[in-house]
Design an enzyme around this catalytic site. Structure first.
Site, mmCIF file in Angstrom:
data_model
loop_
_atom_site.group_PDB
_atom_site.id
_atom_site.type_symbol
_atom_site.label_atom_id
_atom_site.label_comp_id
_atom_site.label_asym_id
_atom_site.label_seq_id
_atom_site.Cartn_x
_atom_site.Cartn_y
_atom_site.Cartn_z
ATOM 1 C CG ASP A 6 -1.841 1.232 1.242
ATOM 2 O OD1 ASP A 6 -2.434 1.526 0.184
ATOM 3 O OD2 ASP A 6 -1.971 1.902 2.271
ATOM 4 C CB SER A 7 0.208 4.753 -0.838
ATOM 5 O OG SER A 7 -0.964 4.882 -0.056
ATOM 6 C CE1 TYR A 38 2.763 5.892 -3.395
ATOM 7 C CE2 TYR A 38 1.823 4.115 -4.721
ATOM 8 C CZ TYR A 38 2.882 4.642 -4.015
ATOM 9 O OH TYR A 38 4.048 3.944 -3.926
ATOM 10 N N GLY A 39 -3.101 9.079 -3.936
ATOM 11 C CA GLY A 39 -4.408 9.388 -4.526
ATOM 12 C C GLY A 39 -4.494 10.673 -5.318
ATOM 13 C CB CYS A 69 -3.069 0.538 -2.639
ATOM 14 S SG CYS A 69 -3.094 2.273 -3.099
ATOM 15 C CG ASN A 70 -9.499 0.642 -3.205
ATOM 16 O OD1 ASN A 70 -10.346 -0.064 -3.723
ATOM 17 N ND2 ASN A 70 -9.226 0.593 -1.913
ATOM 18 C CB THR A 71 -4.763 4.916 -5.465
ATOM 19 O OG1 THR A 71 -5.650 5.417 -4.462
ATOM 20 C CG2 THR A 71 -4.388 6.021 -6.404
ATOM 21 C CD GLU A 152 -0.047 7.209 5.321
ATOM 22 O OE1 GLU A 152 1.162 7.255 5.559
ATOM 23 O OE2 GLU A 152 -0.684 6.135 5.244
ATOM 24 C CB CYS A 186 -9.569 4.658 0.060
ATOM 25 S SG CYS A 186 -7.936 5.092 0.751
ATOM 26 C CB THR A 187 -6.883 -0.202 1.865
ATOM 27 O OG1 THR A 187 -5.714 0.537 1.442
ATOM 28 C CG2 THR A 187 -7.326 -1.125 0.749
ATOM 29 C CG HIS A 188 -5.126 5.070 3.979
ATOM 30 N ND1 HIS A 188 -4.550 4.470 2.889
ATOM 31 C CD2 HIS A 188 -4.104 5.639 4.687
ATOM 32 C CE1 HIS A 188 -3.234 4.694 2.918
ATOM 33 N NE2 HIS A 188 -2.944 5.396 3.996
HETATM 34 N N1 DGL Z 1 -4.908 3.010 0.623
HETATM 35 C C1 DGL Z 1 -4.860 3.679 -0.643
HETATM 36 C C2 DGL Z 1 -6.107 3.321 -1.443
HETATM 37 O O1 DGL Z 1 -6.725 2.300 -1.153
HETATM 38 C C3 DGL Z 1 -4.615 5.119 -0.368
HETATM 39 C C4 DGL Z 1 -4.125 5.872 -1.510
HETATM 40 C C5 DGL Z 1 -3.340 7.107 -1.234
HETATM 41 O O2 DGL Z 1 -2.185 6.968 -0.868
HETATM 42 O O3 DGL Z 1 -3.889 8.170 -1.481
HETATM 43 O O4 DGL Z 1 -6.486 3.986 -2.376
#
Ligand code: DGL
Length: 268
Positions: A6-7, A38-39, A69-71, A152, A186-188
């Site tokens: 993940d990011s 990353y988003g 990570c979805n992104t 974060e 988003c996994t966050h």
């Molecule tokens: N956990 C990432 C996701 O699922 C977060 C992306 C990010 O870093 O913005 O999209």
């Protein structure tokens, strides 16, 4: 060893559930915290960063990698699968496909809300994939650019976060008041679940929220059953890597995981 990428910290919400479902496997978690979020980044940058992480995890001995990570799943997965890997040696899986596959069974109104990063929303991946499952679905996406930075920074459960949690939920529900199912795309975002539930309880208590952890874990269980050729060594170990400071990750991840871990710093 199974690689989980993940990011930043968000993938830990997926890793947690995967480890509950498949505790006997060995895992290597990599959070690119130094370059999160990353988003808000471009397609090319997300692809390049994700590919670096995939290559790194593969070099460390992972032959199966989950982009938790979805992104990255939306913007980099398909290109990496098509251009960069030999599927006989390495498989890379994402989190969007398993999520959309089970969504139609959760809605009565067929009105779905998707909360995600600006990158995931701009990719339209959820809309495209959900409509393949059921062309009658009515999908409204809402980008939540402030949620990942709050998490974060470790500010997500403080009172100051309420403003942005409420803002994006309001914007989504004003655009479609008939939504009965919201995907946390988003996994966050599961780390914000206590606040999301509190706010929804006041507004629309009957909305069902889809978090990805359990869905991805069950889909991996099924994948390993169908692909015995991707044999994994067992041991139940988990190693944590971060591109940020090891101390910072160790401290924050221990809160998210409710267990003490010791992370290692790496460069990508
Ligand atoms: N956990 C990432 C996701 O699922 C977060 C992306 C990010 O870093 O913005 O999209």
């Amino acid at each position: 060893m199974i690689g989980i990428f993940d990011s930043g910290y968000g993938g830990l919400t997926i890793l947690n559930k995967i480890r509950q479902t498949l505790p006997e496997y060995n895992y290597l978690y990599l959070g690119d915290n130094a370059r999160a979020p990353y988003g808000t980044r471009s397609f090319d940058v997300i692809y390049e960063y994700t590919l670096q992480a995939v290559n790194y995890l593969h070099q460390q001995g992972c032959n199966l990698i989950i982009l938790a990570c979805n992104t990255a799943s939306a913007k980099a997965l398909r290109t990496i699968q098509q251009r960069n890997i030999n599927p006989n040696k390495l498989r890379v899986l994402g989190v969007i496909r398993p999520t959309v596959e089970m969504t139609p069974s959760r809605t009565h109104t067929k009105h779905i809300g998707v909360l995600a990063t600006p990158g995931t929303v701009a990719s339209d991946s959820y809309v495209i994939e959900l409509l393949k499952q059921d062309p009658e679905l009515i999908i409204t996406q809402q980008a939540c650019p402030m949620w990942v930075p709050l998490i974060e920074a470790g500010e997500h459960l403080n009172d100051g976060a309420n403003y942005f949690v409420e803002k994006y939920l309001n914007e989504l529900l004003v655009r479609d008041p008939n939504i009965d199912t919201i995907i946390l795309g988003c996994t966050h975002y599961p780390l914000l679940l206590p606040k999301i539930e509190e706010i929804l309880l006041k507004k629309q208590p009957n909305i069902s929220i889809i978090s990805q952890g359990e869905i991805v874990a069950n889909s991996l269980l099924d994948y390993l059953y169908r692909h015995p050729e991707f044999k994994q060594e067992l041991g139940g170990n988990c190693t944590y890597l971060t591109t940020e400071s090891a101390d910072k990750f160790t401290e924050s991840a221990s809160l998210f995981l409710s267990e003490n871990i010791r992370a290692q710093h790496i460069e990508l």
